[in-house]
Design a protein around this motif. Structure first.
Motif, PDB file in Angstrom:
ATOM      1  N   THR A  14      30.449  66.369  57.922  1.00 56.04           N
ATOM      2  CA  THR A  14      30.886  67.758  57.882  1.00 56.04           C
ATOM      3  C   THR A  14      31.581  68.098  56.569  1.00 56.04           C
ATOM      4  O   THR A  14      31.767  69.252  56.254  1.00 56.04           O
ATOM      5  N   THR A  16      31.783  67.160  52.230  1.00 52.77           N
ATOM      6  CA  THR A  16      31.107  66.483  51.136  1.00 52.77           C
ATOM      7  C   THR A  16      31.927  65.284  50.692  1.00 52.77           C
ATOM      8  O   THR A  16      33.152  65.265  50.827  1.00 52.77           O
ATOM      9  N   THR A  19      34.227  66.264  47.105  1.00 56.72           N
ATOM     10  CA  THR A  19      35.118  67.420  47.007  1.00 56.72           C
ATOM     11  C   THR A  19      35.824  67.757  48.310  1.00 56.72           C
ATOM     12  O   THR A  19      36.674  68.629  48.337  1.00 56.72           O
ATOM     13  N   THR A  21      34.885  69.486  50.701  1.00 56.14           N
ATOM     14  CA  THR A  21      34.605  70.834  51.184  1.00 56.14           C
ATOM     15  C   THR A  21      33.545  70.737  52.264  1.00 56.14           C
ATOM     16  O   THR A  21      32.764  69.784  52.304  1.00 56.14           O
ATOM     17  N   PRO A  22      33.507  71.716  53.144  1.00 63.71           N
ATOM     18  CA  PRO A  22      32.484  71.684  54.200  1.00 63.71           C
ATOM     19  C   PRO A  22      31.073  71.601  53.624  1.00 63.71           C
ATOM     20  O   PRO A  22      30.787  72.168  52.568  1.00 63.71           O
ATOM     21  N   ASN A  24      28.311  72.964  54.480  1.00 61.48           N
ATOM     22  CA  ASN A  24      27.582  74.223  54.368  1.00 61.48           C
ATOM     23  C   ASN A  24      28.161  75.156  53.308  1.00 61.48           C
ATOM     24  O   ASN A  24      27.737  76.283  53.164  1.00 61.48           O
ATOM     25  N   GLN A  25      29.127  74.704  52.556  1.00 62.45           N
ATOM     26  CA  GLN A  25      29.776  75.502  51.523  1.00 62.45           C
ATOM     27  C   GLN A  25      29.622  74.802  50.182  1.00 62.45           C
ATOM     28  O   GLN A  25      29.791  73.586  50.088  1.00 62.45           O
ATOM     29  N   GLN A  26      29.285  75.565  49.146  1.00 64.26           N
ATOM     30  CA  GLN A  26      29.163  74.960  47.822  1.00 64.26           C
ATOM     31  C   GLN A  26      30.369  75.353  46.987  1.00 64.26           C
ATOM     32  O   GLN A  26      30.635  76.529  46.783  1.00 64.26           O
ATOM     33  N   LYS A  27      31.114  74.372  46.523  1.00 66.12           N
ATOM     34  CA  LYS A  27      32.286  74.624  45.698  1.00 66.12           C
ATOM     35  C   LYS A  27      31.907  74.347  44.248  1.00 66.12           C
ATOM     36  O   LYS A  27      31.376  73.285  43.929  1.00 66.12           O
ATOM     37  N   LYS A  28      32.197  75.315  43.386  1.00 68.35           N
ATOM     38  CA  LYS A  28      31.874  75.135  41.967  1.00 68.35           C
ATOM     39  C   LYS A  28      32.842  74.142  41.336  1.00 68.35           C
ATOM     40  O   LYS A  28      34.030  74.149  41.612  1.00 68.35           O
ATOM     41  N   ASP A  64      26.302  75.908  39.664  1.00 69.47           N
ATOM     42  CA  ASP A  64      27.270  75.138  40.432  1.00 69.47           C
ATOM     43  C   ASP A  64      28.500  74.727  39.615  1.00 69.47           C
ATOM     44  O   ASP A  64      29.349  73.996  40.091  1.00 69.47           O
TER      45      ASP A  64
END
Length: 85
Positions: A14, A16, A19, A21-22, A24-28, A64
């Motif tokens: 759930t 990454t 990072t 982060t979830p 399903n979410q992409q964090k730059k 990204d």
């Protein structure tokens, strides 16, 4: 003896790995470049400008990545600028 089949349940990730982060979410990622020249020759100033331009465009071209800045080794650049003036 009859064979028994083991039941395996896969639990999907759930977050990454790097990072946290979830999924399903992409964090730059915040990205910076580094440019420098090694000598105080006049032709190095164009090399410096080309490096800054390259890294700026390369980083900004990635969806990204978030561009922060291009950091420089100011010592040689200051010498070059004073010689060119």
């Amino acid at each position: 003896m009859p064979k028994t089949t083991k039941k395996i349940t896969t639990i999907p990730a759930t977050l990454t790995r790097f990072t946290a982060t979830p999924i399903n979410q992409q964090k730059k990622r915040r990205v910076a470049g580094y440019a420098r020249v090694s000598t105080d020759h006049d032709d190095q100033f164009s090399s410096y400008a080309a490096q800054v331009d390259y890294y700026t465009n390369y980083i900004k071209g990635r969806d990204d990545w978030e561009f922060v800045e291009v950091y420089t080794d100011d010592t040689a650049i200051l010498g070059l600028k004073s010689e060119l003036q």
